[in-house]
Design a protein around this motif. Structure first.
Motif, mmCIF file in Angstrom:
data_model
loop_
_atom_site.group_PDB
_atom_site.id
_atom_site.type_symbol
_atom_site.label_atom_id
_atom_site.label_comp_id
_atom_site.label_asym_id
_atom_site.label_seq_id
_atom_site.Cartn_x
_atom_site.Cartn_y
_atom_site.Cartn_z
ATOM 1 N N ALA A 1 38.010 -31.102 15.005
ATOM 2 C CA ALA A 1 37.794 -32.035 13.748
ATOM 3 C C ALA A 1 36.562 -31.555 13.221
ATOM 4 O O ALA A 1 35.915 -30.614 13.149
ATOM 5 C CB ALA A 1 37.558 -33.348 14.569
ATOM 6 N N ALA A 2 36.301 -32.459 11.807
ATOM 7 C CA ALA A 2 35.532 -32.158 10.842
ATOM 8 C C ALA A 2 34.096 -31.972 11.213
ATOM 9 O O ALA A 2 33.348 -31.315 10.856
ATOM 10 C CB ALA A 2 35.454 -32.991 9.814
ATOM 11 N N SER A 3 33.818 -32.736 12.495
ATOM 12 C CA SER A 3 32.396 -32.776 12.871
ATOM 13 C C SER A 3 32.359 -33.656 14.130
ATOM 14 O O SER A 3 33.334 -33.670 14.770
ATOM 15 C CB SER A 3 31.254 -33.730 12.010
ATOM 16 N N LYS A 4 30.900 -33.556 14.634
ATOM 17 C CA LYS A 4 30.922 -34.041 15.899
ATOM 18 C C LYS A 4 30.632 -35.422 16.041
ATOM 19 O O LYS A 4 30.234 -36.122 14.952
ATOM 20 C CB LYS A 4 29.766 -33.464 16.757
ATOM 21 N N ASN A 5 30.712 -36.180 17.063
ATOM 22 C CA ASN A 5 30.557 -37.608 17.333
ATOM 23 C C ASN A 5 28.800 -37.428 17.268
ATOM 24 O O ASN A 5 28.148 -36.936 17.851
ATOM 25 C CB ASN A 5 30.786 -38.079 18.751
ATOM 26 N N PRO A 6 28.246 -38.239 16.254
ATOM 27 C CA PRO A 6 26.899 -38.213 15.901
ATOM 28 C C PRO A 6 25.842 -38.586 17.187
ATOM 29 O O PRO A 6 26.646 -39.132 18.345
ATOM 30 C CB PRO A 6 26.787 -39.340 14.941
ATOM 31 N N ASP A 7 24.634 -38.185 17.343
ATOM 32 C CA ASP A 7 24.097 -38.668 18.375
ATOM 33 C C ASP A 7 23.172 -39.858 18.479
ATOM 34 O O ASP A 7 22.167 -39.952 18.578
ATOM 35 C CB ASP A 7 22.877 -37.575 18.334
ATOM 36 N N ILE A 8 24.259 -40.757 18.593
ATOM 37 C CA ILE A 8 23.821 -42.279 18.416
ATOM 38 C C ILE A 8 24.538 -43.040 19.577
ATOM 39 O O ILE A 8 23.946 -43.953 20.396
ATOM 40 C CB ILE A 8 24.240 -42.950 17.110
ATOM 41 N N ILE A 9 25.798 -42.931 19.941
ATOM 42 C CA ILE A 9 26.466 -43.748 20.711
ATOM 43 C C ILE A 9 27.758 -43.038 21.294
ATOM 44 O O ILE A 9 28.149 -42.235 20.752
ATOM 45 C CB ILE A 9 27.084 -45.187 19.922
ATOM 46 N N ASP A 10 27.856 -43.505 22.485
ATOM 47 C CA ASP A 10 29.047 -42.975 23.026
ATOM 48 C C ASP A 10 30.303 -43.550 22.753
ATOM 49 O O ASP A 10 30.120 -44.682 22.698
ATOM 50 C CB ASP A 10 28.793 -42.872 24.920
#
Length: 439
Positions: free
Chosen positions: A73-82
């Motif tokens: 995908a274009a980017s990762k899941n941000p470092d905020i919430i699972d």
């Protein structure tokens, strides 16, 4: 022939088509992803890598299945919430060109493993169908796609190519002299869903009970006010349909009361107490409700009513009461006028940015109050906002709902928390650090 090398389609007539060995090709392209409006975040640039699988050869009349696999995908899941298990669903468009042109709707399932913070997105394979109508080569090229996240609220991240994309697969179509089964219709339905609805409360009422507002003083007897000054309305149940990132639908109970003030009426719109438990911390002044009260009968238009913002911070897990909303109704016609709940909006303001979530009434709204009115200069009668002013102390209010249902309002509280603003902005990475800094 391997299982992956055969496309098996069960046609509408119950005929199984065996196509030639499938071929899969990986293609990558620069992508721009737009986070949901609720996030207030800028577009994110990234690279999408996909693998398109389709039969290498087929005949005119065949309906074939194609598969879009996300390699990256274009980017990762941000470092905020699972992100929870089975909360992410992709949909997209695959373009056919060459011997025939078509947009093939692609849809994946809402199946994914838990996706921790700062980890790659895991998206399910998308599938679609196309019926081949002309002989020749048909190329299949990936195009725009959408990522829907259903929790903690339904949000969409829309991704589009930012460069010319190479074809991911080619089907050589021969003239088979007729169809060999297959169903009619070239695309699968549902490929453009913005779904992931997270309704709670069922959303089963549509407009509530009676349309007359006849109980407990909800109507005036004909021929004027009869000296009365207070006109209590009737509580009515309404189903609202909300735009993303709000829930798909919510149930609300609303009461519209009026007090005579010269030739006009001061309105108070009440909602239930403790309509939700706040799932996130919300600062004071962050949430403000409002509503466009619908006029009917002899009068036309809407009356804006607005509630004040929350005075105190809202604590996570604690009940939230929506304030009463007030406004002024100046009649534009003489006779019996009705007042019903209308479009609801919740304003959430964080970091100087206002986000509005509009919710419109499903079906016909029930009448909460009926008044015997006398036309006033500059009154409603077809205007967008009768009376022209609101009597509340707040400014710039949005339509409010008074929902008793937890779903919608839970989403609203979630919206307000910086952590929950992540919602469905699953392609946003670096900008979240700036948000956390302002919190």
């Amino acid at each position: 022939m391997s299982a992956a090398g055969v496309a098996l389609m069960l046609g509408g007539a119950g005929i199984v088509l065996a196509a030639s060995p499938a071929q899969a090709a990986e293609v990558s392209y620069r992508t721009e992803c737009i986070p949901p409006p609720i996030s207030g975040l800028p577009p994110v640039q990234g690279t999408t890598k996909v693998e398109i699988t389709a039969p290498a050869e087929a005949k005119v009349g065949d309906e074939v299945e194609v598969v879009w696999k996300f390699v990256e995908a274009a980017s990762k899941n941000p470092d905020i919430i699972d992100l929870e298990k089975d909360t992410v669903k992709p949909t997209g468009t695959l373009r056919a060109a060459g011997a025939q042109t078509a947009d093939i709707a692609m849809e994946g399932s809402r199946t994914n493993p838990p996706i921790p913070k700062n980890s790659p997105m895991k998206l399910s394979d998308m599938k679609g169908k196309v019926k081949l109508t002309k002989a020749g080569e048909v190329t299949l090229t990936p195009d725009a796609y959408n990522i829907n996240v259903s929790k903690p609220m339904s949000t969409d991240t829309k991704c589009t190519p930012k460069e010319t994309v190479k074809a991911g697969a080619t089907i050589k179509v021969s003239d088979g002299g007729g169809t060999s089964g297959g169903t009619s219709g070239g695309t699968s339905s549902g490929g453009t869903t913005s779904g992931g609805t997270t309704t709670s409360g069922g959303g089963t009422t549509s407009g509530g009970p009676t349309s007359g507002g006849t109980s407990s003083g909800g109507t005036t007897s004909g021929g004027g006010d009869g000296g009365r000054s207070d006109f209590p309305g009737k509580e009515v149940a309404v189903t609202f349909a909300c735009k993303s990132p709000g829930p798909a639908s919510i149930n609300s109970k609303v009461t519209i009361n009026a007090k005579k003030n010269g030739g006009s009426y001061d309105l108070v719109v009440k909602t239930a107490k403790g309509v939700m438990n706040s799932p996130a911390a919300l600062p004071a002044g962050a949430l403000k409700p409002s509503m466009a009260v619908l006029l009917g009968g002899v009068d036309k238009g809407t009356v804006p009513v607005t509630g004040p913002a929350n005075k105190d911070p809202l604590e996570q897990g604690k009940p939230v009461d929506l304030p009463d909303m007030t406004g002024t109704y100046k009649p534009g016609a003489s006779g019996k006028s009705t007042l019903s709940p209308g479009t609801l909006t919740i304003d959430v303001t964080l970091g100087g940015q206002k986000i509005g979530i509009p919710c419109t009434v499903k079906g016909s709204a029930a009448v909460s109050l009926e008044l015997d009115t006398a036309a006033q200069p500059g009154g409603a009668s077809g205007g967008d906002s009768s009376g022209g002013t609101t009597s509340g102390t707040t400014s710039g209010g949005l339509a409010q709902t008074g929902a008793e249902d937890n779903g919608a309002l839970r989403a609203l509280a979630l919206v307000a928390g910086t952590v929950i603003l992540l919602g469905g902005a699953v392609f946003t990475f670096t900008p979240w650090r700036r948000l956390r800094g302002t919190r």
